[in-house]
Enzyme design. Structure first.
Site, PDB file in Angstrom:
ATOM      1  N   TRP A  14       0.826  -1.222   0.000  1.00 16.03           N
ATOM      2  CA  TRP A  14       0.000   0.000   0.000  1.00 16.03           C
ATOM      3  C   TRP A  14       0.854   1.264   0.000  1.00 16.03           C
ATOM      4  O   TRP A  14       0.320   2.365  -0.125  1.00 16.03           O
ATOM      5  CB  TRP A  14      -0.940  -0.009   1.220  1.00 16.03           C
ATOM      6  CG  TRP A  14      -1.956  -1.110   1.207  1.00 16.03           C
ATOM      7  CD1 TRP A  14      -2.156  -2.039   0.221  1.00 16.03           C
ATOM      8  CD2 TRP A  14      -2.929  -1.399   2.225  1.00 16.03           C
ATOM      9  NE1 TRP A  14      -3.184  -2.895   0.560  1.00 16.03           N
ATOM     10  CE2 TRP A  14      -3.670  -2.520   1.786  1.00 16.03           C
ATOM     11  CE3 TRP A  14      -3.233  -0.840   3.461  1.00 16.03           C
ATOM     12  CZ2 TRP A  14      -4.707  -3.088   2.539  1.00 16.03           C
ATOM     13  CZ3 TRP A  14      -4.264  -1.386   4.211  1.00 16.03           C
ATOM     14  CH2 TRP A  14      -4.993  -2.502   3.751  1.00 16.03           C
ATOM     15  N   GLU A 105      12.081   1.992  -4.009  1.00 17.91           N
ATOM     16  CA  GLU A 105      11.862   3.342  -3.463  1.00 17.91           C
ATOM     17  C   GLU A 105      12.743   3.564  -2.232  1.00 17.91           C
ATOM     18  O   GLU A 105      13.214   4.672  -1.987  1.00 17.91           O
ATOM     19  CB  GLU A 105      10.365   3.543  -3.161  1.00 17.91           C
ATOM     20  CG  GLU A 105       9.577   3.711  -4.467  1.00 17.91           C
ATOM     21  CD  GLU A 105       8.153   3.227  -4.436  1.00 17.91           C
ATOM     22  OE1 GLU A 105       7.595   2.991  -3.352  1.00 17.91           O
ATOM     23  OE2 GLU A 105       7.573   3.058  -5.534  1.00 17.91           O
ATOM     24  N   SER A 221       3.250  -2.171 -12.103  1.00 18.00           N
ATOM     25  CA  SER A 221       2.007  -1.962 -12.853  1.00 18.00           C
ATOM     26  C   SER A 221       1.227  -3.257 -13.105  1.00 18.00           C
ATOM     27  O   SER A 221       0.658  -3.440 -14.192  1.00 18.00           O
ATOM     28  CB  SER A 221       2.285  -1.219 -14.162  1.00 18.00           C
ATOM     29  OG  SER A 221       2.826   0.059 -13.893  1.00 18.00           O
ATOM     30  N   GLY A 242       1.413  -2.579  -6.291  1.00 17.95           N
ATOM     31  CA  GLY A 242       1.324  -1.281  -5.639  1.00 17.95           C
ATOM     32  C   GLY A 242      -0.060  -0.677  -5.828  1.00 17.95           C
ATOM     33  O   GLY A 242      -1.027  -1.046  -5.154  1.00 17.95           O
ATOM     34  N   GLY A 243      -0.176   0.245  -6.784  1.00 14.12           N
ATOM     35  CA  GLY A 243      -1.399   1.026  -6.983  1.00 14.12           C
ATOM     36  C   GLY A 243      -2.680   0.203  -7.002  1.00 14.12           C
ATOM     37  O   GLY A 243      -3.675   0.571  -6.356  1.00 14.12           O
TER      38      GLY A 243
HETATM   39  P1  13P Z   1       2.782  -0.352  -8.960  1.00 13.49           P
HETATM   40  O1  13P Z   1       1.966  -1.638  -8.979  1.00 13.49           O
HETATM   41  O2  13P Z   1       1.988   0.831  -8.511  1.00 13.49           O
HETATM   42  O3  13P Z   1       3.500  -0.143 -10.262  1.00 13.49           O
HETATM   43  O4  13P Z   1       3.911  -0.539  -7.845  1.00 13.49           O
HETATM   44  C1  13P Z   1       4.709  -1.663  -7.864  1.00 13.49           C
HETATM   45  C2  13P Z   1       5.475  -1.724  -6.605  1.00 13.49           C
HETATM   46  O5  13P Z   1       6.396  -0.952  -6.391  1.00 13.49           O
HETATM   47  C3  13P Z   1       5.045  -2.699  -5.593  1.00 13.49           C
HETATM   48  O6  13P Z   1       5.974  -2.794  -4.572  1.00 13.49           O
END
Ligand code: 13P
Length: 262
Positions: A14, A105, A221, A242-243
């Site tokens: 999240w 990140e 993604s 992620g998103g």
């Molecule tokens: P997204 O699914 O938003 O691209 O993020 C991937 C991610 O960094 C999951 O840890």
């Protein structure tokens, strides 16, 4: 689904989203959307921000929801004067099962090196939890033909000093940085190629039994519309989402990817 014994793990990261009220709603909605067959086919984890962990743990336990609680980061020390940090035993006390370490990140924005990631992975293991160890290349590294060597360095640095049995039980997440939050996904072939490369690295350093059992997730993604094709690749054993994990309905559709496979 991949033709092996590895149970896929779909994890929702999240990131810095959802306060604890929103977190409670999201886990409740997710539990409502998933059923016994889903949990039989797929392991599921959610990784809320630290401030939400206690709330989500309480819902999971009260309602007996078979979703594993995860964290997004941890400090490598057991305790001490580290203002703002959270220790492995604090997470373990909240019944956290999986801890993401070395997310791109954290590496890119907070300066985490392979040595730090390695220390975190060891601290997570020592506290009885499972690290999800992240790796992945930038677009510039990919375009320069350095993607495989970048990932190889991250794998051997981040997993240094761990024994073969331990590595067989942990999770590696391949997340190409250029595909994170951009809407751009690695093609299933590209993702498969890198995950196979990671498995072959594990094989050459730690042996074939370890390589056959370590779970390798793809992240970047992942959406309801592309999950089943990505998960259909032989060396992809799940996803770090992620998103699309912020919405319980979208995340549930990703967890249900086996229903959409031939
Ligand atoms: P997204 O699914 O938003 O691209 O993020 C991937 C991610 O960094 C999951 O840890």
């Amino acid at each position: 689904m991949a033709s092996n014994d590895r149970k896929p793990l779909i994890s929702g990261n999240w990131k810095m989203n959802h306060n604890h009220f929103e977190a409670i709603q999201t886990i409740q909605k997710l539990a409502y959307a998933l059923d016994k067959d889903d949990y039989q086919a797929v392991d599921v984890s959610v990784h809320p921000p630290f401030t939400d962990l206690r709330s989500v743990q309480t819902v999971i336990q009260a309602d007996d929801i078979p979703v594993a609680l995860g964290a997004q980061n941890v400090h490598q020390a057991a305790n001490g004067a580290f203002t703002g940090e959270i220790s492995p035993t604090m997470l373990q006390k909240l019944d956290v099962t999986y801890v993401i370490v070395g997310h791109s990140e954290r590496r890119e924005l907070f300066g985490e090196t392979d040595e730090i990631v390695n220390a975190k992975a060891k601290a997570v293991l020592a506290a009885g939890m499972t690290p999800i160890v992240c790796c992945g290349e930038t677009l510039a590294e990919r375009n320069a033909g350095h993607a495989e060597s970048k990932v190889a360095g991250q794998i051997s640095g981040s997993l240094a000093g761990l024994d073969a049995v331990t590595i067989g039980d942990l999770v590696i997440a391949y997340e190409p940085i250029w595909a994170i939050g951009t809407g751009e996904t690695a093609t299933p072939d590209d993702a498969q190629q890198m995950c196979a490369h990671i498995r072959s690295l594990v094989m050459s350093e730690w042996g074939s039994t370890t390589a056959a059992s370590v779970r390798i997730q793809y992240g970047g993604s992942v959406k309801p519309g592309n999950a089943s094709e990505l998960m259909g690749q032989p060396d992809i054993d799940g996803a770090l989402v992620g998103g699309a994990s912020l919405d319980a309905g979208d995340f549930a559709r990703i967890v249900k990817f086996p229903l959409y496979q031939a």
